[in-house]
Design an enzyme around this catalytic site. Structure first.
Site, short mmCIF file in Angstrom:
data_model
loop_
_atom_site.label_atom_id
_atom_site.label_comp_id
_atom_site.label_asym_id
_atom_site.label_seq_id
_atom_site.Cartn_x
_atom_site.Cartn_y
_atom_site.Cartn_z
N ASP A 12 0.91 -1.20 -0.06
CA ASP A 12 -0.12 0.20 0.07
C ASP A 12 1.07 1.74 0.02
OD1 ASP A 12 -2.22 1.68 -0.10
OD2 ASP A 12 -3.13 0.44 1.57
N GLU B 274 -6.15 4.36 -5.69
CA GLU B 274 -8.07 4.05 -5.06
C GLU B 274 -8.44 4.88 -5.42
OE1 GLU B 274 -9.95 4.23 -0.54
OE2 GLU B 274 -8.18 5.09 -0.79
N HIS C 265 -11.04 -2.92 3.94
CA HIS C 265 -10.77 -2.57 4.90
C HIS C 265 -11.26 -1.56 5.59
CE1 HIS C 265 -8.48 -0.37 2.77
NE2 HIS C 265 -8.19 0.60 4.32
#
Ligand code: GLC
Ligand code: CA
Length: 568
Positions: free
Chosen positions: A108, A270, A339
């Site tokens: 990430d 994202e 998440h």
């Protein structure tokens, strides 16, 4: 040479297009040393499981050094490992072991902000004259009449003002997320250079790519203007001024040119706020920016009314628009869970009456579209939302902010608890349910976040030997996608567009055609498609027993029934 739609459609092959990805939330995956917190050796201990499942790419949420205000999304050192998770030697071992099993590892990448404990911010904060002052977004407060208000009326995504006053200098810094996550200033070239160097350092280590956190937020509207505020709010949600703002693609271009493009890696951004109309700009292969993005439009269907069930027609509209927008041009990232959102079987399925069927039908629906499918840990065993009994059961900074703000506004405790429970991110962060033993086999110690009380029933061990379990079904679904290039590279076409219960589509390439049919409701449904010949021998996958049947264009579907046929 034929110029049929199929040949136009043909994509360049790439390893990440054939891949199935699995997302790990490291804090909750597996604890190896009995401190109640998941860690890297814990992931190592479960790699054989992921390989057995058929996973190709593992994405791990942030494992960098962090004071954990937002569980690792507040990075204090990009080139060190969080002590609770292990050491850099553990990470190197993980990378080697993932590769040894023929899998890939992506990390990430948090580029919009750092922790307030990052050395850059600590230095930036020392004084307005600091050489790193400009690495973050500092402004004087408003002075119009009453002194000292924040520089503008922006609301933080986590609630409250997006600005924090630094007493020492009297200036404010911007934080779109928590007050301990100051935003980096992407207009500052030396700051960008430092980020690129860090990104290359990881790529040179041999990792296989990145998921780019909150990347549609890195550019802010020039001048940081106030948001129109007709209702006179103290702070105003201001997404149009910090999400997918004009110029963000320029930042992306430079980032890609200086880093990813020189490596055989995959990138998935994202990208909240990016719609199908701009999809090609973000992930069109000719643009050479990102390989895929996580879009948010299907999530918005639900967040608009978290008490409503699944809007099947809306879902077809949203997914269909993305399939169409990228057909022949770019690649989708397919996901139902991560998440940051509650569990899909609780959200869009029926965990009480149709737990197995709804978990597997939803899986079938999204997994076989064009794009790389992502599974979030626990999704493959049908993990559900948990029950929060009080504010103490939450860990998430967003949830805690909500409690503080709502209490200050005078709301009563029970209402706040009910509302926050509806959308809480902690639902998906409860420990992975490995077996029926103590703490679900996640840890020998009390876990950092309570285990979902349904773990004796829903866990890996209870499902692993049963091909008909949710887990067994996911494994067969993965195997099917790998065995059928049509399901990877074929053209997508929607069937029965007006049906409000059924999501059905075909994937086709050359003379190969596969039909995916899912009833996404708790009511029986009837699928019919004149001209289609569904033959029992062509049944590739189903989530319940299908009796032998003659060739047909019509089938009766039980609640949440899913079938996949090869047809011609
Ligand atoms: C992304 C992450 C989320 C995090 C936020 C701030 O949305 O997925 O977990 O809180 O960015 O970094
Ligand atoms: Ca641990």
């Amino acid at each position: 040479m034929s110029t049929s739609p199929d040949s136009v459609q043909r994509f360049r092959h790439a390893w990440w297009k054939d891949a199935v990805a699995y997302q790990i939330y490291p804090r909750s995956f597996m604890d190896s040393n009995g401190d109640g917190i998941g860690d890297i050796p814990g992931i190592l201990a479960r790699l054989d499981y992921l390989q057995w499942l058929g996973v190709d790419v593992i994405w791990i949420c942030p494992i960098y050094r962090s004071p954990n205000d937002d569980n690792g999304y507040d990075v204090s050192d990009y080139q060190a490992i969080m002590a609770e998770f292990g050491t850099m030697a553990d990470f190197d071992r993980l990378l080697a072991e993932v590769h040894r099993r023929g899998m890939r590892l992506i990390l990430d990448l948090v580029l919009n902000h750092t922790s307030d404990e990052h050395a850059w911010f600590v230095e930036s904060r020392t004084s307005p004259e600091s050489p790193k002052r400009d690495w973050y977004i500092w402004r004087d407060g408003k002075t119009d009449g009453k002194a000292g208000g924040p520089p503008n009326n922006w609301e933080s995504i986590f609630g409250g003002p997006a600005w924090e006053l630094d007493e020492a200098s009297g200036q404010y810094f911007l934080h779109l997320f928590s007050r301990r996550q100051p935003d980096l200033n992407w207009e500052c070239a030396p700051m960008r250079e430092a980020l690129y160097g860090m990104v290359r350092w990881w790529l040179d280590k041999g990792i296989d790519g990145f998921r780019l956190d909150a990347v549609s937020h890195i550019r802010k509207a020039p001048g940081l203007p106030d948001m129109p505020n007709p209702r006179g709010l103290a702070q105003v949600p201001c997404f149009p001024l910090h999400m997918n703002v004009d110029g963000v693609l320029g930042h992306l271009d430079e980032l890609c040119r200086r880093t990813f493009r020189h490596y055989d890696v995959m990138t998935v951004g994202e990208a909240n706020g990016v719609g199908p109309a701009e999809a090609v700009e973000w992930v069109g292969e000719s643009r050479r920016r990102l390989d895929m993005i996580f879009q948010f439009e299907h999530l918005a269907l639900w967040s608009a009314n978290p008490r409503a069930g699944l809007d099947v027609a809306g879902l077809k509209r949203v997914f269909g628009a993305w399939q169409k927008a990228l057909a022949g041009q770019g690649w989708n990232a397919l996901f139902l869970e991560n998440h940051d959102i509650p569990r899909i079987v609780s959200k869009w399925g029926d965990p009480v009456h149709h737990w197995h069927a709804s978990a597997t039908a939803l899986a079938t629906m999204y997994f076989l579209m064009q794009g790389t499918p992502y599974i979030y840990q626990g999704q493959e065993i049908g993990m559900t939302n948990t029950v929060f009994e009080s504010v103490d059961d939450f860990n998430d900074v967003w949830a805690k902010n909500q409690f503080a703000l709502r209490r200050a506004a005078g709301d009563d405790e029970a209402t706040i608890l009910a509302d926050v429970s509806l959308t809480a991110r902690d639902h998906s962060r409860t420990p992975m349910q490995w077996d029926a033993g103590v703490n679900a086999g996640f840890s020998t110690a009390t876990p950092w976040l309570k285990v979902n009380p349904n773990y004796p029933r829903i866990n890996v061990a209870a499902q692993q030997d049963d091909p008909d379990s949710v887990l067994g079904y996911y494994r067969r679904l993965i195997a099917l996608r790998k065995a059928e290039p049509t399901l990877v590279y074929g053209r997508y076409a929607l069937l029965a567009p007006a049906d409000t219960q059924i999501y059905a589509y075909t994937r086709s390439e050359g003379d190969s055609r596969i039909v995916v049919i899912t009833n996404l409701t708790a009511r029986p449904a009837c699928f019919t498609q004149p001209g289609l010949s569904l033959c029992h021998a062509g049944l590739l996958l189903a989530n319940r027993t299908v009796a032998a049947h003659a060739d047909t264009d019509t089938i009766a579907l039980a609640p949440y029934e899913a079938r996949v046929y090869r047809t011609s």
